[in-house]
Design an enzyme around this catalytic site. Structure first.
Site, PDB file in Angstrom:
ATOM      1  N   THR A 127      23.355   5.369  33.311  1.00  0.00           N
ATOM      2  CA  THR A 127      22.872   6.659  33.780  1.00  0.00           C
ATOM      3  C   THR A 127      23.218   6.709  35.262  1.00  0.00           C
ATOM      4  OG1 THR A 127      20.896   8.018  34.106  1.00  0.00           O
ATOM      5  CG2 THR A 127      20.557   5.643  34.100  1.00  0.00           C
ATOM      6  N   THR A 128      22.816   7.768  35.968  1.00  0.00           N
ATOM      7  CA  THR A 128      23.164   7.844  37.389  1.00  0.00           C
ATOM      8  C   THR A 128      22.440   6.723  38.135  1.00  0.00           C
ATOM      9  OG1 THR A 128      23.161  10.219  37.045  1.00  0.00           O
ATOM     10  CG2 THR A 128      23.373   9.457  39.301  1.00  0.00           C
ATOM     11  N   ARG A 188      29.360  15.326  32.555  1.00  0.00           N
ATOM     12  CA  ARG A 188      30.046  14.158  33.116  1.00  0.00           C
ATOM     13  C   ARG A 188      31.547  14.275  32.925  1.00  0.00           C
ATOM     14  NH1 ARG A 188      26.127   9.724  33.713  1.00  0.00           N
ATOM     15  NH2 ARG A 188      27.932   8.504  34.289  1.00  0.00           N
ATOM     16  N   HIS A 216      23.802  17.454  32.786  1.00  0.00           N
ATOM     17  CA  HIS A 216      24.815  16.737  33.565  1.00  0.00           C
ATOM     18  C   HIS A 216      26.120  16.787  32.777  1.00  0.00           C
ATOM     19  CE1 HIS A 216      25.883  12.711  35.818  1.00  0.00           C
ATOM     20  NE2 HIS A 216      26.835  13.620  35.907  1.00  0.00           N
ATOM     21  N   GLU A 264      24.069  19.255  37.024  1.00  0.00           N
ATOM     22  CA  GLU A 264      24.366  18.014  37.754  1.00  0.00           C
ATOM     23  C   GLU A 264      25.835  17.700  37.544  1.00  0.00           C
ATOM     24  OE1 GLU A 264      22.127  14.695  36.445  1.00  0.00           O
ATOM     25  OE2 GLU A 264      20.218  15.661  36.850  1.00  0.00           O
ATOM     26  N   ASN A 319      15.417  18.005  31.743  1.00  0.00           N
ATOM     27  CA  ASN A 319      16.793  17.508  31.581  1.00  0.00           C
ATOM     28  C   ASN A 319      17.019  17.202  30.095  1.00  0.00           C
ATOM     29  OD1 ASN A 319      18.896  15.533  31.217  1.00  0.00           O
ATOM     30  ND2 ASN A 319      18.960  15.290  33.425  1.00  0.00           N
ATOM     31  N   GLU A 365      17.628  16.172  46.188  1.00  0.00           N
ATOM     32  CA  GLU A 365      16.820  15.654  45.086  1.00  0.00           C
ATOM     33  C   GLU A 365      16.595  14.183  45.390  1.00  0.00           C
ATOM     34  OE1 GLU A 365      17.860  16.505  40.984  1.00  0.00           O
ATOM     35  OE2 GLU A 365      16.912  14.624  40.339  1.00  0.00           O
ATOM     36  N   ARG A 422      26.743  10.986  16.340  1.00  0.00           N
ATOM     37  CA  ARG A 422      27.410  11.393  15.098  1.00  0.00           C
ATOM     38  C   ARG A 422      28.502  12.393  15.446  1.00  0.00           C
ATOM     39  NH1 ARG A 422      24.699   9.899  10.239  1.00  0.00           N
ATOM     40  NH2 ARG A 422      24.163   7.748  10.659  1.00  0.00           N
ATOM     41  N   ASP A 449      19.946  16.208  28.613  1.00  0.00           N
ATOM     42  CA  ASP A 449      21.138  15.395  28.321  1.00  0.00           C
ATOM     43  C   ASP A 449      20.970  14.517  27.080  1.00  0.00           C
ATOM     44  OD1 ASP A 449      22.288  16.380  30.589  1.00  0.00           O
ATOM     45  OD2 ASP A 449      22.010  14.582  31.793  1.00  0.00           O
ATOM     46  N   HIS A 450      19.764  13.949  26.920  1.00  0.00           N
ATOM     47  CA  HIS A 450      19.593  12.980  25.833  1.00  0.00           C
ATOM     48  C   HIS A 450      19.506  13.620  24.452  1.00  0.00           C
ATOM     49  CE1 HIS A 450      19.835   9.596  28.371  1.00  0.00           C
ATOM     50  NE2 HIS A 450      18.939  10.104  29.188  1.00  0.00           N
ATOM     51  N   GLY A 497      13.989  13.803  32.202  1.00  0.00           N
ATOM     52  CA  GLY A 497      14.708  13.874  30.935  1.00  0.00           C
ATOM     53  C   GLY A 497      14.299  12.828  29.929  1.00  0.00           C
ATOM     54  N   HIS A 498      14.657  11.569  30.201  1.00  0.00           N
ATOM     55  CA  HIS A 498      14.556  10.519  29.194  1.00  0.00           C
ATOM     56  C   HIS A 498      13.150  10.379  28.617  1.00  0.00           C
ATOM     57  CE1 HIS A 498      14.529   6.362  27.613  1.00  0.00           C
ATOM     58  NE2 HIS A 498      15.725   6.728  27.183  1.00  0.00           N
ATOM     59  N   ARG A 548      30.449  12.483  28.017  1.00  0.00           N
ATOM     60  CA  ARG A 548      29.745  11.524  27.155  1.00  0.00           C
ATOM     61  C   ARG A 548      28.608  12.167  26.360  1.00  0.00           C
ATOM     62  NH1 ARG A 548      26.835   7.091  30.668  1.00  0.00           N
ATOM     63  NH2 ARG A 548      28.956   6.780  31.385  1.00  0.00           N
ATOM     64  N   HIS A 549      27.938  13.160  26.954  1.00  0.00           N
ATOM     65  CA  HIS A 549      26.877  13.828  26.180  1.00  0.00           C
ATOM     66  C   HIS A 549      27.038  15.348  26.225  1.00  0.00           C
ATOM     67  CE1 HIS A 549      25.173  13.191  30.178  1.00  0.00           C
ATOM     68  NE2 HIS A 549      24.835  11.953  29.914  1.00  0.00           N
ATOM     69  N   HIS A 579      14.446  11.033  38.355  1.00  0.00           N
ATOM     70  CA  HIS A 579      15.050   9.822  37.798  1.00  0.00           C
ATOM     71  C   HIS A 579      13.990   8.773  37.498  1.00  0.00           C
ATOM     72  CE1 HIS A 579      18.023   6.915  36.667  1.00  0.00           C
ATOM     73  NE2 HIS A 579      18.920   7.871  36.760  1.00  0.00           N
ATOM     74  N   GLY A 580      13.874   8.459  36.226  1.00  0.00           N
ATOM     75  CA  GLY A 580      12.952   7.407  35.802  1.00  0.00           C
ATOM     76  C   GLY A 580      11.489   7.831  35.792  1.00  0.00           C
TER      77      GLY A 580
HETATM   78  N1  PXP Z   1      17.964  13.651  38.319  1.00  0.00           N
HETATM   79  C1  PXP Z   1      19.242  13.190  38.310  1.00  0.00           C
HETATM   80  C2  PXP Z   1      20.125  13.512  39.455  1.00  0.00           C
HETATM   81  C3  PXP Z   1      19.737  12.454  37.211  1.00  0.00           C
HETATM   82  O1  PXP Z   1      21.013  12.031  37.203  1.00  0.00           O
HETATM   83  C4  PXP Z   1      18.885  12.209  36.126  1.00  0.00           C
HETATM   84  C5  PXP Z   1      19.397  11.451  34.933  1.00  0.00           C
HETATM   85  O2  PXP Z   1      20.323  12.214  34.247  1.00  0.00           O
HETATM   86  C6  PXP Z   1      17.584  12.717  36.175  1.00  0.00           C
HETATM   87  C7  PXP Z   1      17.133  13.406  37.288  1.00  0.00           C
HETATM   88  C8  PXP Z   1      16.624  12.518  35.034  1.00  0.00           C
HETATM   89  O3  PXP Z   1      16.329  11.177  34.915  1.00  0.00           O
HETATM   90  P1  PXP Z   1      15.508  10.677  33.651  1.00  0.00           P
HETATM   91  O4  PXP Z   1      16.341  10.950  32.446  1.00  0.00           O
HETATM   92  O5  PXP Z   1      15.310   9.223  33.909  1.00  0.00           O
HETATM   93  O6  PXP Z   1      14.221  11.459  33.639  1.00  0.00           O
END
Ligand code: PXP
Length: 239
Positions: A100-101, A45, A43, A70, A7, A151, A18, A9-10, A213-214, A49-50, A191-192
């Site tokens: 976040t979600t 959104r 994602h 997403e 992922n 998921e 910026r 997104d970040h 992702g994060h 936002r990103h 997630h997480g």
């Molecule tokens: N899966 C879904 C559905 C999410 O919304 C996210 C966060 O964007 C992730 C996975 C990834 O989560 P993380 O960035 O905490 O790894």
């Protein structure tokens, strides 16, 4: 063997701090694929936002593995998905104020609108996944309205503050994997998830793809910082 959906997104989040020009999520996707990611997740959104519409369009052309979009189950997002055609759409709940979600979809509560979105995406040849908490009623509801995948939201496991809660959350995830598989649903999870906690979830087996992702982008910032500073020092000193 389980797969990794990277992922990115970040990467876009850093850019949006910026003017959005760098770092380019498209370049990040190419590097992630070269390093072995089995898919790229973004994602889009409602508040942009990103990730931007431009990123989605270019990524559709550039990503060679699998592009997982997403998105909220809204008409606007379904139209965009049908035009761009990612390989999979993962439907997620979306609130503008959230960091976040936060939490999975309430499939039982919103069955009608989610079923409609799934049917439209299927007509366009797009696989569908629903991001849900590890809850048997939600899994059964996802199956009933025709989702291809679920998921499983691993956030409560990741946020557990003591070993007992963590173990309880892990059992919920294990049961969710078993029920989803029994019903014939494909199973992803995310997630997480971090370099530390992934081991316990991965040891359960039964998950096709982890969306992470994060933690990956956080590690990239730290392991890449040494090289980035050296490159800048070199430029300044020897200009
Ligand atoms: N899966 C879904 C559905 C999410 O919304 C996210 C966060 O964007 C992730 C996975 C990834 O989560 P993380 O960035 O905490 O790894």
């Amino acid at each position: 063997m389980a797969k990794l959906g990277g992922n990115i997104d970040h990467v876009a989040t850093i850019g949006q701090a910026r003017d959005g020009n760098e770092p380019d999520p498209v370049a990040a996707a190419a590097i992630a694929e070269l390093a072995g990611a089995d898919g790229i997740t973004i994602h889009l959104r409602e508040d942009r936002r990103h990730i931007q519409d431009r990123d989605l369009k270019i990524l559709r052309q550039v990503v060679k593995t699998k592009l997982n979009l997403e998105m909220a189950a809204t008409d606007e997002m379904v139209e965009i998905a049908l035009a761009v055609k990612p390989d999979m759409c993962t439907l997620v709940p979306e609130k503008r104020q959230e960091l976040t979600t936060e939490g999975g979809l309430d499939v039982r509560m919103h069955a009608q609108s989610i079923e409609k979105a799934i049917a439209r995406l299927h007509d366009g040849g797009i696989l569908t996944s629903l991001f849900i908490d590890p809850d048997s009623d939600q899994i059964k509801a996802a199956n009933k309205i025709g989702a291809d995948y679920v998921e499983i939201h691993t956030g409560s496991f990741a946020d557990a503050v003591d070993w007992k809660t963590e173990e309880q959350e892990l059992i919920k995830i294990e049961n969710a994997i078993k029920l989803s598989t029994k019903l014939g649903l494909g199973v992803n999870a995310g997630h997480g998830l971090t370099y530390t906690n992934i081991k316990k979830v991965a040891a359960l087996g039964g998950v096709e793809e982890y969306n992470i992702g994060h933690s990956i982008i956080s590690k990239a910032v730290l392991v890449g910082l040494d090289r980035a500073v050296r490159d800048m020092v070199e430029l300044i000193k020897y200009a």
